[in-house]
Scaffold this motif. Sequence first.
Motif, short mmCIF file in Angstrom:
data_model
loop_
_atom_site.label_atom_id
_atom_site.label_comp_id
_atom_site.label_asym_id
_atom_site.label_seq_id
_atom_site.Cartn_x
_atom_site.Cartn_y
_atom_site.Cartn_z
N LYS A 16 -6.09 -15.65 53.12
CA LYS A 16 -7.03 -16.42 54.45
C LYS A 16 -8.85 -16.00 53.98
CE LYS A 16 -4.51 -16.54 58.41
NZ LYS A 16 -3.98 -15.91 60.09
N PRO A 17 -9.67 -17.37 53.51
CA PRO A 17 -10.87 -17.29 53.02
C PRO A 17 -11.46 -15.42 53.45
CG PRO A 17 -10.54 -19.37 53.17
CD PRO A 17 -8.04 -18.89 53.68
N SER A 18 -11.23 -15.59 55.01
CA SER A 18 -11.72 -15.11 55.80
C SER A 18 -11.26 -13.37 55.09
CB SER A 18 -11.20 -14.30 57.26
OG SER A 18 -10.13 -14.59 57.72
N GLU A 19 -9.91 -13.12 54.95
CA GLU A 19 -9.54 -12.28 54.30
C GLU A 19 -9.55 -11.78 52.96
OE1 GLU A 19 -5.16 -11.91 56.84
OE2 GLU A 19 -5.17 -12.63 54.88
N LEU A 26 -4.45 -3.42 56.66
CA LEU A 26 -5.26 -2.59 56.55
C LEU A 26 -6.69 -3.35 56.48
CD1 LEU A 26 -7.28 -0.52 56.19
CD2 LEU A 26 -7.01 -0.39 53.54
N LEU A 27 -6.08 -5.15 55.73
CA LEU A 27 -7.34 -5.78 55.80
C LEU A 27 -7.46 -6.75 56.59
CD1 LEU A 27 -5.55 -7.85 51.90
CD2 LEU A 27 -7.80 -6.48 52.53
N ARG A 28 -6.27 -7.05 58.02
CA ARG A 28 -6.11 -7.53 58.80
C ARG A 28 -7.42 -6.81 60.04
NH1 ARG A 28 -2.02 -6.38 61.01
NH2 ARG A 28 -0.86 -8.53 59.68
N THR A 29 -7.78 -4.86 59.63
CA THR A 29 -8.60 -4.17 60.38
C THR A 29 -9.62 -4.30 59.52
OG1 THR A 29 -6.56 -2.31 60.65
CG2 THR A 29 -9.24 -1.95 60.93
N LEU A 30 -9.81 -4.79 58.28
CA LEU A 30 -12.08 -4.85 58.15
C LEU A 30 -12.09 -5.44 58.73
CD1 LEU A 30 -10.52 -3.52 54.11
CD2 LEU A 30 -11.31 -2.29 56.13
N ARG A 31 -11.41 -6.93 58.76
CA ARG A 31 -11.21 -8.33 58.68
C ARG A 31 -12.34 -8.39 60.15
NH1 ARG A 31 -7.26 -11.05 58.62
NH2 ARG A 31 -7.34 -11.30 61.25
N GLN A 32 -11.56 -7.36 61.40
CA GLN A 32 -11.92 -7.34 62.81
C GLN A 32 -13.24 -6.39 62.37
OE1 GLN A 32 -10.43 -4.74 65.85
NE2 GLN A 32 -9.78 -7.21 66.58
N ASP A 33 -13.21 -5.69 62.14
CA ASP A 33 -14.69 -4.76 61.58
C ASP A 33 -15.84 -5.06 61.04
OD1 ASP A 33 -12.87 -2.67 62.16
OD2 ASP A 33 -12.61 -1.25 60.95
N TYR A 34 -15.30 -6.31 60.04
CA TYR A 34 -16.64 -6.62 60.07
C TYR A 34 -17.29 -7.35 60.78
CZ TYR A 34 -19.01 -10.11 56.68
OH TYR A 34 -19.82 -11.04 56.04
#
Length: 527
Positions: free
Chosen positions: A61-64, A152-160
């Motif tokens: 996804k663009p956010s990812e 990991l990308l899901r976590t990074l996206r939420q953290d961002y």
Amino acid sequence: MKRSFLAVIGLFALAAPALCAERISFQLGEFERSLSISELAVFAAGDPPAPELREALRLLKPSEQKALRGALNQSAPVNAVMASDYLGTALGQRTIQQLAKLINQPSKVAENALTSALILGASTSGSLRIIPVLEAYPLPNLPIKVGALTSLLRTLRQDYNLQNKLFERLSGLSGSPASGPDLNLAAVKGSIGFQQLPFTFAGRVAKSIKSALYLPTTATADSKAPLVVLVPGLNTDMNALLYVGETLASHGYAVAALNLPFTSADTVTAAIEGKGAIPPANAWYRQPTTVSELIDQVELRWGTRVDTKRVGVLGQSLGGYTVTALAGASLDWPHLVQGCRQLDDPNTVVLNPAIVWQCTAPNRVVERTSFRDSRVKAAVAVNPVTNPIFSSASMAQLEVPMLVIAGMNDVFAPPVSQQLSPFTAIRQPGSVLAVQNNGTHLSFLDATSSLPPVITGPDQPLARTELRGMAKLFFDKHLAGRTSTPSLAPSGNGSFSVGSDPLTLLLRSVLTMEQLEQVEPGLKEVP
């Protein structure tokens, strides 16, 4: 332990000129796709992706994609020596085990190779970035597990998203915040002199515990001084918080501080360098006992001038865990075991240091679950580590008012899982949540100015002023019983805005889980 790490690194370093990763491969069903690491480096630099990479990015996804580019550009101020020292600790090894889930190879092969890549990657530029680590991986092809990478990308996206929007969203929960008390004024030192009295005592877990007392000259048998105990965090010592003690002592408080036996800077450094024993698993859970013993020592030595039946506690990080337990929250071992299961899920990468630390040995529990000390009447928890060792039921057991302070840029004890979510369960009147914009895990600590700003955060002198002011007002109201003291937060659902840029503080007395989910949908109690 350290020698074995150096041996592994040496073997891979010899092979590095001939064997270094050039491509990353992904298994997608029956098909395997690979990407050039050099193309990833170009993408990280901000250039449009090359055709091969562009095709692969369509799966995200663009956010990812944005989170991926952000992650590739993250730089940690860690050199090769620091990386080697950290990876030689139990926490470092657990971190490696989590990162190795990303690699589609036998776990021990992946862990050893990743250890080598992290240290060699850090040596290239004196800092730690993903691209140099990928390039230093000692095999030409780096096979990645898609499921773990997605986690990991899901976590990074939420953290961002949280880092960029959380403070603003919290500020808007109940309309515009009102102006709160003047922390600069509250932080001004008083006119009362005090003695500095260093001492040591023998506790249950250590024969010699270094401590100190600030004893105000106004403390007498007829007018005993209320006691505040300062509890430092992991890899620090009492000096990190003594500036708060000096301010409180100048206003008539007796202040005691100590170096905790298993988590002080001296103990951790000695263990890393092989000069001291590695602390036993879960030893830090017993820290509240040592603080209670310190209060006993103050009563024994200065009880005629210090009121040890009226105690406030202020702790940072693991010290925050300690004061939470002393204030009445029981350790919830089943909740800890449940929260730690994700570390064993091969498709879930957990990099939250607070959770990794708590989960070092979740099944080796201590028999005792309650460390409540009835002498404690008020508690301040600064960037506390609380979850999953405390559950919602635990936090609801607090028996005294608590000030919980969270930093929005805290990567060591992330605010949502370690402070905001636990605060939603607190039912004790007078409790306050203080959320510091741009604050980090080390913002409030003294003697850390030599560290890079990404770790310490901006304007540490301002942060220390804010903590002095908050501690003074909170203890004045809830420990000294000065009813005329202005409240740190309004009653009900409103909020105060205090402090100044770049470390503005938002103060609330109420935050519900429903409000927190409104701020960031999908949040869970167990992170």
